[in-house]
Scaffold this active site. Structure first.
Site, PDB file in Angstrom:
ATOM      1  N   HIS A 119       3.849  -5.032   3.773  1.00 21.57           N
ATOM      2  CA  HIS A 119       3.861  -5.538   5.145  1.00 21.57           C
ATOM      3  C   HIS A 119       3.437  -6.994   5.155  1.00 21.57           C
ATOM      4  CE1 HIS A 119       4.239  -1.549   6.939  1.00 21.57           C
ATOM      5  NE2 HIS A 119       3.292  -1.135   6.112  1.00 21.57           N
ATOM      6  N   HIS A 169       4.891   0.312  -0.487  1.00 18.48           N
ATOM      7  CA  HIS A 169       5.728  -0.568   0.328  1.00 18.48           C
ATOM      8  C   HIS A 169       4.829  -1.686   0.845  1.00 18.48           C
ATOM      9  CE1 HIS A 169       3.875   2.159   3.244  1.00 18.48           C
ATOM     10  NE2 HIS A 169       4.050   1.205   4.149  1.00 18.48           N
ATOM     11  N   CYS A 206       6.467   6.229   4.170  1.00 21.41           N
ATOM     12  CA  CYS A 206       5.294   5.414   3.821  1.00 21.41           C
ATOM     13  C   CYS A 206       4.472   6.048   2.705  1.00 21.41           C
ATOM     14  CB  CYS A 206       4.421   5.172   5.047  1.00 21.41           C
ATOM     15  SG  CYS A 206       5.267   4.195   6.311  1.00 21.41           S
ATOM     16  N   GLU A 237       0.639  -4.445  12.031  1.00 21.71           N
ATOM     17  CA  GLU A 237       1.302  -4.037  10.796  1.00 21.71           C
ATOM     18  C   GLU A 237       2.756  -4.514  10.846  1.00 21.71           C
ATOM     19  OE1 GLU A 237       1.057   0.002   8.471  1.00 21.71           O
ATOM     20  OE2 GLU A 237       2.610   0.125  10.024  1.00 21.71           O
ATOM     21  N   HIS A 268       0.847  -1.192   0.000  1.00 16.88           N
ATOM     22  CA  HIS A 268       0.000   0.000   0.000  1.00 16.88           C
ATOM     23  C   HIS A 268       0.879   1.236   0.000  1.00 16.88           C
ATOM     24  CE1 HIS A 268      -0.028   1.077   4.538  1.00 16.88           C
ATOM     25  NE2 HIS A 268       0.996   0.299   4.298  1.00 16.88           N
ATOM     26  N   HIS A 328      -1.776 -10.795  -0.623  1.00 19.24           N
ATOM     27  CA  HIS A 328      -1.020 -10.566  -1.850  1.00 19.24           C
ATOM     28  C   HIS A 328      -1.725  -9.574  -2.776  1.00 19.24           C
ATOM     29  CE1 HIS A 328       1.175 -14.045  -0.359  1.00 19.24           C
ATOM     30  NE2 HIS A 328       2.189 -13.560  -1.069  1.00 19.24           N
TER      31      HIS A 328
END
Length: 144
Positions: free
Chosen positions: A50, A48, A42, A133, A23, A89
């Site tokens: 998680h 990026h 971010c 997260e 995201h 994914h």
């Protein structure tokens, strides 16, 4: 008379799943400069990722026949439908319509999961959604 007598005992039951998603934290209500100031790295235009962990907790009376608050197989299926299928994914901002109008913060991911589970679970069963997260950044949402 059962071992517990006429007392209906209540319990909480939790299950954990993990999913990977990417995201970008970016608000269309802010300028590019403000987005960079608020979200820092971010806000990277390329996004990026998680490896999220989600703990879903349900609560209710322990059924005197089954001894369960909820069948774990059912909870697993609800979580598959509400969490894994739509989020795992995926690019949250591009692949999940909910995030077209909401910044994909962990807070909003928790709200999304709550709302998705509420549509599937028996009324009043959902107690809380806890989203990791990272190991250090955690959001708990209880529908408030």
């Amino acid at each position: 008379m059962s071992a517990a007598g006429d007392l209906r005992r209540r319990a909480r039951l939790s299950r954990l799943v993990s999913f990977s998603a990417s995201h970008r934290l970016h608000s269309p209500s802010l300028s590019d400069e403000e987005n960079l100031r608020v979200f820092g790295k971010c806000n990277n235009p390329n996004g990026h990722g998680h490896n999220y962990k989600v703990v879903v907790t349900v609560h209710g009376e322990i059924d005197p026949v089954t001894g369960m608050v909820m069948n774990l197989t059912d909870l697993k299926e609800y979580m598959e439908e509400a969490i894994m299928k739509p989020l795992d994914h995926k690019n949250l901002d591009l692949d999940v319509p909910y995030f077209a109008d909401a910044v994909s913060t962990t807070e909003n991911v928790a709200v999304y999961i709550w709302e998705s589970l509420q549509k599937l679970l028996p009324v009043g069963a959902l107690y809380k959604v806890k989203v990791f997260e990272t190991d250090n950044n955690i959001v708990v949402y209880k529908g408030e």
